[in-house]
Write a protein that holds these residues in place. Structure first.
Motif, PDB file in Angstrom:
ATOM      1  N   ASP A  61      -9.789  11.509  38.084  1.00  0.00           N
ATOM      2  CA  ASP A  61      -9.618  11.146  36.935  1.00  0.00           C
ATOM      3  C   ASP A  61      -9.657   9.622  36.857  1.00  0.00           C
ATOM      4  O   ASP A  61      -9.508   8.867  35.770  1.00  0.00           O
ATOM      5  N   SER A  62     -10.243   8.972  37.674  1.00  0.00           N
ATOM      6  CA  SER A  62     -10.160   7.492  38.033  1.00  0.00           C
ATOM      7  C   SER A  62      -9.000   6.828  37.481  1.00  0.00           C
ATOM      8  O   SER A  62      -9.153   6.047  36.486  1.00  0.00           O
ATOM      9  N   CYS A  63      -7.757   7.225  37.999  1.00  0.00           N
ATOM     10  CA  CYS A  63      -6.537   6.849  37.622  1.00  0.00           C
ATOM     11  C   CYS A  63      -5.962   5.757  38.514  1.00  0.00           C
ATOM     12  O   CYS A  63      -4.654   5.545  38.364  1.00  0.00           O
ATOM     13  N   ILE A  64      -6.497   5.427  39.548  1.00  0.00           N
ATOM     14  CA  ILE A  64      -6.063   4.346  40.346  1.00  0.00           C
ATOM     15  C   ILE A  64      -6.814   3.029  40.134  1.00  0.00           C
ATOM     16  O   ILE A  64      -8.209   2.893  40.508  1.00  0.00           O
ATOM     17  N   PRO A  65      -6.373   2.132  39.429  1.00  0.00           N
ATOM     18  CA  PRO A  65      -7.145   0.941  39.021  1.00  0.00           C
ATOM     19  C   PRO A  65      -7.128  -0.103  40.003  1.00  0.00           C
ATOM     20  O   PRO A  65      -6.191  -0.277  40.986  1.00  0.00           O
ATOM     21  N   VAL A  66      -8.448  -0.578  40.286  1.00  0.00           N
ATOM     22  CA  VAL A  66      -8.554  -1.569  41.327  1.00  0.00           C
ATOM     23  C   VAL A  66      -9.171  -2.936  40.805  1.00  0.00           C
ATOM     24  O   VAL A  66     -10.334  -2.971  40.252  1.00  0.00           O
ATOM     25  N   THR A  67      -8.403  -3.996  41.096  1.00  0.00           N
ATOM     26  CA  THR A  67      -8.751  -5.256  40.284  1.00  0.00           C
ATOM     27  C   THR A  67      -8.596  -6.093  41.511  1.00  0.00           C
ATOM     28  O   THR A  67      -7.794  -6.440  42.492  1.00  0.00           O
ATOM     29  N   ASP A  68      -9.720  -7.007  41.746  1.00  0.00           N
ATOM     30  CA  ASP A  68     -10.128  -8.040  42.670  1.00  0.00           C
ATOM     31  C   ASP A  68      -9.954  -7.563  44.043  1.00  0.00           C
ATOM     32  O   ASP A  68      -9.330  -8.184  44.870  1.00  0.00           O
ATOM     33  N   ASP A  75      -2.728   4.974  36.392  1.00  0.00           N
ATOM     34  CA  ASP A  75      -2.921   5.135  34.939  1.00  0.00           C
ATOM     35  C   ASP A  75      -2.309   6.561  34.547  1.00  0.00           C
ATOM     36  O   ASP A  75      -2.935   7.704  34.672  1.00  0.00           O
ATOM     37  N   LEU A  76      -1.023   6.547  34.299  1.00  0.00           N
ATOM     38  CA  LEU A  76      -0.568   8.014  34.148  1.00  0.00           C
ATOM     39  C   LEU A  76      -0.773   8.478  32.676  1.00  0.00           C
ATOM     40  O   LEU A  76      -0.265   9.653  32.711  1.00  0.00           O
ATOM     41  N   ASP A  77      -1.385   7.748  31.801  1.00  0.00           N
ATOM     42  CA  ASP A  77      -1.921   8.018  30.508  1.00  0.00           C
ATOM     43  C   ASP A  77      -2.794   9.398  30.939  1.00  0.00           C
ATOM     44  O   ASP A  77      -3.133  10.430  30.159  1.00  0.00           O
ATOM     45  N   HIS A  78      -3.692   9.393  31.908  1.00  0.00           N
ATOM     46  CA  HIS A  78      -4.760  10.300  32.358  1.00  0.00           C
ATOM     47  C   HIS A  78      -4.554  11.001  33.725  1.00  0.00           C
ATOM     48  O   HIS A  78      -5.582  11.723  33.989  1.00  0.00           O
ATOM     49  N   CYS A  79      -3.643  10.435  34.423  1.00  0.00           N
ATOM     50  CA  CYS A  79      -3.495  11.439  35.710  1.00  0.00           C
ATOM     51  C   CYS A  79      -3.041  12.718  35.505  1.00  0.00           C
ATOM     52  O   CYS A  79      -2.080  13.154  34.869  1.00  0.00           O
ATOM     53  N   LYS A  80      -3.710  13.749  36.286  1.00  0.00           N
ATOM     54  CA  LYS A  80      -3.337  14.944  36.046  1.00  0.00           C
ATOM     55  C   LYS A  80      -2.221  15.538  37.061  1.00  0.00           C
ATOM     56  O   LYS A  80      -1.751  16.745  37.062  1.00  0.00           O
ATOM     57  N   GLY A  81      -1.908  14.700  38.218  1.00  0.00           N
ATOM     58  CA  GLY A  81      -1.049  14.803  39.147  1.00  0.00           C
ATOM     59  C   GLY A  81      -1.481  15.942  40.123  1.00  0.00           C
ATOM     60  O   GLY A  81      -0.487  16.931  40.791  1.00  0.00           O
ATOM     61  N   CYS A  82      -2.704  15.891  40.503  1.00  0.00           N
ATOM     62  CA  CYS A  82      -3.459  16.740  41.553  1.00  0.00           C
ATOM     63  C   CYS A  82      -2.785  16.438  42.808  1.00  0.00           C
ATOM     64  O   CYS A  82      -2.776  17.313  43.687  1.00  0.00           O
ATOM     65  N   GLY A  83      -2.739  15.200  43.176  1.00  0.00           N
ATOM     66  CA  GLY A  83      -2.104  14.887  44.574  1.00  0.00           C
ATOM     67  C   GLY A  83      -3.017  14.759  45.651  1.00  0.00           C
ATOM     68  O   GLY A  83      -2.775  14.509  46.540  1.00  0.00           O
TER      69      GLY A  83
END
Length: 102
Positions: A61-68, A75-83
């Motif tokens: 779900d692309s819930c781990i943002p990577v910056t620089d 991003d817990l608004d969209h994380c499904k908790g799959c592990g």
């Protein structure tokens, strides 16, 4: 037929609803916080993280943002908790917490 889900309210009749399995409007995930039905929640342990970034591409779900070139929280608004992220992390920097929502 109403094809834009953002224009479908409670008053829409079943005959006017969007056909299933069709993407009819962009950005739907921004409007819907799909992480609300998550059972398990990932916890990021920054001290253990080596910034290998193995976790980011495996998140469905692309819930781990990577910056620089560095990752931060989730991003817990969209994380499904799959592990999947916790399983792939070789440093134990992600733990799955039972029953935690935010």
């Amino acid at each position: 037929m109403k094809t834009d889900i953002s224009k479908q309210g409670l008053d829409v009749k079943w005959k006017d609803m969007t056909v299933g399995c069709n993407i009819v409007a962009p950005g739907g995930s921004v409007d819907f916080h799909t992480g609300e039905w998550r059972v398990d929640t990932p916890k990021f342990i920054e001290e253990k993280c080596k910034q290998c970034l193995l976790c980011a591409p495996v998140c469905p779900d692309s819930c781990i943002p990577v910056t620089d070139g560095k990752r931060a929280g989730f991003d817990l608004d969209h994380c499904k908790g799959c592990g999947i992220c916790a399983k792939v992390c070789p440093f134990g920097a992600i733990e799955m917490m039972k029953g935690v929502k935010k």
